[in-house]
Design a protein around this motif. Structure first.
Motif, PDB file in Angstrom:
ATOM      1  N   ASP A   1       0.862  -1.117  -0.025  1.00 55.71           N
ATOM      2  CA  ASP A   1      -0.003  -0.218  -0.021  1.00 55.71           C
ATOM      3  C   ASP A   1       0.868   1.961   0.111  1.00 55.71           C
ATOM      4  O   ASP A   1       0.416   2.072  -0.271  1.00 55.71           O
ATOM      5  CB  ASP A   1      -0.714  -0.284   1.325  1.00 55.71           C
ATOM      6  N   ALA A   2       2.103   1.060   0.833  1.00 51.37           N
ATOM      7  CA  ALA A   2       2.536   2.357   1.126  1.00 51.37           C
ATOM      8  C   ALA A   2       3.508   2.550  -0.293  1.00 51.37           C
ATOM      9  O   ALA A   2       3.762   3.287  -0.983  1.00 51.37           O
ATOM     10  CB  ALA A   2       3.774   2.255   1.913  1.00 51.37           C
ATOM     11  N   ASP A   3       3.680   1.566  -1.026  1.00 53.06           N
ATOM     12  CA  ASP A   3       4.891   1.762  -2.904  1.00 53.06           C
ATOM     13  C   ASP A   3       3.881   2.351  -3.383  1.00 53.06           C
ATOM     14  O   ASP A   3       3.941   2.886  -4.227  1.00 53.06           O
ATOM     15  CB  ASP A   3       5.309   0.473  -3.188  1.00 53.06           C
ATOM     16  N   LEU A   4       2.437   2.020  -3.066  1.00 53.12           N
ATOM     17  CA  LEU A   4       1.677   2.206  -4.511  1.00 53.12           C
ATOM     18  C   LEU A   4       0.752   3.783  -3.865  1.00 53.12           C
ATOM     19  O   LEU A   4       0.937   4.049  -5.047  1.00 53.12           O
ATOM     20  CB  LEU A   4      -0.180   1.225  -4.708  1.00 53.12           C
ATOM     21  N   ALA A   5       0.892   3.692  -2.799  1.00 53.37           N
ATOM     22  CA  ALA A   5       0.677   5.407  -2.845  1.00 53.37           C
ATOM     23  C   ALA A   5       2.193   6.060  -2.793  1.00 53.37           C
ATOM     24  O   ALA A   5       1.479   7.444  -3.087  1.00 53.37           O
ATOM     25  CB  ALA A   5       0.482   5.867  -0.449  1.00 53.37           C
ATOM     26  N   ALA A   6       3.130   5.805  -2.743  1.00 53.38           N
ATOM     27  CA  ALA A   6       3.903   6.659  -3.220  1.00 53.38           C
ATOM     28  C   ALA A   6       4.335   7.090  -4.968  1.00 53.38           C
ATOM     29  O   ALA A   6       5.211   7.312  -5.509  1.00 53.38           O
ATOM     30  CB  ALA A   6       5.678   6.176  -3.018  1.00 53.38           C
ATOM     31  N   GLY A   7       3.372   6.041  -6.382  1.00 56.90           N
ATOM     32  CA  GLY A   7       2.846   6.459  -6.845  1.00 56.90           C
ATOM     33  C   GLY A   7       4.226   5.312  -8.293  1.00 56.90           C
ATOM     34  O   GLY A   7       4.048   5.529  -8.904  1.00 56.90           O
ATOM     35  N   MET A   8       3.805   4.076  -7.628  1.00 55.54           N
ATOM     36  CA  MET A   8       4.420   3.404  -8.003  1.00 55.54           C
ATOM     37  C   MET A   8       3.209   2.121  -8.516  1.00 55.54           C
ATOM     38  O   MET A   8       2.369   2.004  -7.739  1.00 55.54           O
ATOM     39  CB  MET A   8       6.097   1.492  -7.099  1.00 55.54           C
ATOM     40  N   GLY A   9       4.525   1.401  -9.211  1.00 57.44           N
ATOM     41  CA  GLY A   9       3.161   0.933 -10.077  1.00 57.44           C
ATOM     42  C   GLY A   9       3.263  -0.508  -9.215  1.00 57.44           C
ATOM     43  O   GLY A   9       3.890  -0.639  -8.418  1.00 57.44           O
ATOM     44  N   LYS A  10       2.049  -1.443  -9.575  1.00 58.36           N
ATOM     45  CA  LYS A  10       2.134  -3.052  -8.689  1.00 58.36           C
ATOM     46  C   LYS A  10       3.432  -3.695  -9.063  1.00 58.36           C
ATOM     47  O   LYS A  10       4.406  -3.403 -10.301  1.00 58.36           O
ATOM     48  CB  LYS A  10       0.966  -3.741  -8.956  1.00 58.36           C
ATOM     49  N   PRO A  11       4.105  -5.039  -8.465  1.00 54.79           N
ATOM     50  CA  PRO A  11       5.445  -5.412  -8.535  1.00 54.79           C
ATOM     51  C   PRO A  11       5.179  -6.500  -9.599  1.00 54.79           C
ATOM     52  O   PRO A  11       4.145  -7.126  -9.893  1.00 54.79           O
ATOM     53  CB  PRO A  11       5.646  -6.033  -7.759  1.00 54.79           C
ATOM     54  N   ASP A  12       6.547  -6.306 -10.820  1.00 52.83           N
ATOM     55  CA  ASP A  12       6.203  -6.733 -12.317  1.00 52.83           C
ATOM     56  C   ASP A  12       7.398  -8.075 -11.596  1.00 52.83           C
ATOM     57  O   ASP A  12       8.279  -8.562 -11.488  1.00 52.83           O
ATOM     58  CB  ASP A  12       7.214  -6.217 -12.653  1.00 52.83           C
ATOM     59  N   ASN A  13       6.286  -9.522 -11.563  1.00 52.43           N
ATOM     60  CA  ASN A  13       7.178 -10.548 -11.188  1.00 52.43           C
ATOM     61  C   ASN A  13       7.187 -11.487 -13.116  1.00 52.43           C
ATOM     62  O   ASN A  13       7.996 -12.888 -12.836  1.00 52.43           O
ATOM     63  CB  ASN A  13       6.105 -11.726 -10.404  1.00 52.43           C
TER      64      ASN A  13
ATOM     65  N   LYS B   1      10.502   2.176  -0.378  1.00 53.69           N
ATOM     66  CA  LYS B   1       9.538   3.597   0.440  1.00 53.69           C
ATOM     67  C   LYS B   1       9.697   3.310   1.390  1.00 53.69           C
ATOM     68  O   LYS B   1       9.473   1.744   2.252  1.00 53.69           O
ATOM     69  CB  LYS B   1       8.160   3.251  -0.477  1.00 53.69           C
TER      70      LYS B   1
ATOM     71  N   SER C   1       5.999   6.299   2.729  1.00 49.47           N
ATOM     72  CA  SER C   1       5.034   6.405   1.959  1.00 49.47           C
ATOM     73  C   SER C   1       6.441   6.923   0.666  1.00 49.47           C
ATOM     74  O   SER C   1       6.698   7.163  -0.465  1.00 49.47           O
ATOM     75  CB  SER C   1       4.388   6.455   0.472  1.00 49.47           C
TER      76      SER C   1
ATOM     77  N   ARG D   1      -4.122  10.327  -1.101  1.00 47.49           N
ATOM     78  CA  ARG D   1      -4.193   9.822  -1.862  1.00 47.49           C
ATOM     79  C   ARG D   1      -6.014   8.924  -1.962  1.00 47.49           C
ATOM     80  O   ARG D   1      -6.746   8.890  -2.498  1.00 47.49           O
ATOM     81  CB  ARG D   1      -3.261   7.313  -2.066  1.00 47.49           C
TER      82      ARG D   1
ATOM     83  N   PHE E   1       2.799   6.582 -13.744  1.00 46.64           N
ATOM     84  CA  PHE E   1       2.588   5.768 -12.379  1.00 46.64           C
ATOM     85  C   PHE E   1       3.298   4.033 -12.450  1.00 46.64           C
ATOM     86  O   PHE E   1       3.762   3.070 -11.577  1.00 46.64           O
ATOM     87  CB  PHE E   1       1.378   5.766 -11.732  1.00 46.64           C
TER      88      PHE E   1
ATOM     89  N   GLU F   1       7.436   3.054 -12.834  1.00 44.32           N
ATOM     90  CA  GLU F   1       7.879   3.109 -11.494  1.00 44.32           C
ATOM     91  C   GLU F   1       7.818   1.477 -10.750  1.00 44.32           C
ATOM     92  O   GLU F   1       6.406   1.933 -10.351  1.00 44.32           O
ATOM     93  CB  GLU F   1       8.340   4.155 -10.209  1.00 44.32           C
ATOM     94  N   ARG F   2       8.292   0.488 -10.918  1.00 48.68           N
ATOM     95  CA  ARG F   2       7.511   0.038 -10.083  1.00 48.68           C
ATOM     96  C   ARG F   2       8.742  -0.833  -9.243  1.00 48.68           C
ATOM     97  O   ARG F   2      10.139  -1.190 -10.337  1.00 48.68           O
ATOM     98  CB  ARG F   2       6.678  -0.952 -10.817  1.00 48.68           C
ATOM     99  N   LYS F   3       8.758  -2.304  -8.573  1.00 55.24           N
ATOM    100  CA  LYS F   3       9.896  -2.980  -8.341  1.00 55.24           C
ATOM    101  C   LYS F   3       9.167  -4.742  -9.046  1.00 55.24           C
ATOM    102  O   LYS F   3       8.651  -4.853 -10.035  1.00 55.24           O
ATOM    103  CB  LYS F   3       8.932  -4.008  -7.441  1.00 55.24           C
TER     104      LYS F   3
ATOM    105  N   ASN G   1      11.035  -8.002 -10.272  1.00 55.30           N
ATOM    106  CA  ASN G   1      11.259  -8.930 -10.144  1.00 55.30           C
ATOM    107  C   ASN G   1      11.776 -10.324 -10.986  1.00 55.30           C
ATOM    108  O   ASN G   1      11.332 -11.025 -10.827  1.00 55.30           O
ATOM    109  CB  ASN G   1      10.513  -9.762  -8.450  1.00 55.30           C
TER     110      ASN G   1
ATOM    111  N   ARG H   1       4.540  13.562 -15.413  1.00 55.75           N
ATOM    112  CA  ARG H   1       4.175  13.923 -13.655  1.00 55.75           C
ATOM    113  C   ARG H   1       4.237  14.805 -13.170  1.00 55.75           C
ATOM    114  O   ARG H   1       2.408  14.850 -12.284  1.00 55.75           O
ATOM    115  CB  ARG H   1       5.036  12.643 -13.176  1.00 55.75           C
TER     116      ARG H   1
END
Lengths: 119, 166
Positions: free
Chosen positions: A100-112, B5, B10, B57, B69, B72-74, B76, B100
């Motif tokens: 939730d914190a990551d999403l609120a920071a403007g990041m997308g969902k993790p890409d696995n 983050k 955040s 938010r 948005f 920027e994402r993790k 893996n 942005r």
């Protein structure tokens, strides 16, 4: 999880800061409790017998993460205001997580990536 | 270098900054500063604390849905090193960031738009309801009882003359 507030009419019963501090990190976090409750009745393992816990660890409140000596005490606990408050919180939206914190920071969902092997 | 983050607010946690807490079920909680760490220890909910991103938010203070948005994402997933790809990515970061920021400022302007009209409406109503408080300057001159009794010192012109002679 605050300390126990002593009743005003009893003079000698003092608020115990020490026991509050000791128990602070023994209690499960909100998100862990929430995940446990989301599992449902069937998935939960039967409570393990632990002689160190009250009532051999058989009388447990999932919402408050507490063990009781027997059924009647546990049912008494279910009627308390503290427990009902806790149930209300757990019925609500899921607790805040790192995702939730990551999403609120403007990041997308993790890409696995694509699933390579089907289990 | 992975920029994490903060669990509470955040914001970005750069390497060497903040503190992290590993709970006994191996969950990691990262905090950007002691303020966030303390708030976590007090068991506050970030969704109810007004200065966190999660609150902003949730309550429509910040832009929520935007295509910028998605970048920027993790990730893996392993990526084979490619110099051109890296260069293109670094060039794109600046462009995407600018887009942005522009969109966020537009969102803010749009959100603040009704504020000016509201202030004007309030001012107009105040003027209408309490017009009796306002007196014309001519009325004050005619009726000295309306002015506050303030004594004003009048400088004497004689002393000034003496100094000039000396």
């Amino acid at each position: 999880m605050g300390g126990k507030c002593p009743h005003r009419s009893v003079k000698k019963r003092r608020y115990s800061h020490k026991s509050f501090r000791r128990s602070k990190f023994l209690v499960k976090g909100d998100d862990a409790v929430y995940d446990e409750l989301q599992k449902g009745e069937e998935e939960r393992k039967p409570l393990p017998v632990d002689e160190d816990l009250p009532g051999m660890g058989q009388y447990y409140c999932f919402h408050c993460d507490r063990y009781f000596a027997n059924v009647s005490i546990r049912d008494e606990h279910f009627k308390t205001k503290r427990h009902r408050k806790r149930v209300k919180i757990m019925m609500g939206p899921a607790p805040h997580t790192q995702l939730d914190a990551d999403l609120a920071a403007g990041m997308g969902k993790p890409d696995n990536g694509p699933k390579l092997m089907s289990m | 270098m992975r920029l994490e983050k903060c669990w509470f607010c955040s914001s970005t946690v750069y390497p060497g900054h903040g503190i992290q807490f590993v709970r006994n079920d191996a969950k990691i909680f990262r905090f950007c500063r002691s303020k966030c760490h303390k708030n976590f220890k007090m068991k506050r909910n970030p969704r109810k604390v007004k200065w966190t991103k999660a609150y902003r938010r949730l309550h429509g203070k910040d832009m929520t849905q935007d295509s910028t948005f998605e970048f920027e994402r993790k990730r893996n997933r392993p990526e084979r090193y490619d110099r051109n790809l890296t260069e293109n990515t670094l060039a794109a970061i600046k462009k995407i960031d600018k887009v942005r920021v522009d969109r966020e400022s537009r969102h803010h302007a749009k959100r603040m738009k009704p504020k000016k009209a509201q202030l004007q409406r309030e001012a107009a109503r105040e003027l209408e309801q309490s017009i009796s408080m306002v007196k014309a300057p001519g009325a004050l001159q005619r009726d000295p009882s309306l002015t506050l009794p303030i004594k004003v010192k009048v400088s004497k012109p004689e002393k000034v003359d003496n100094r000039m002679e000396e």
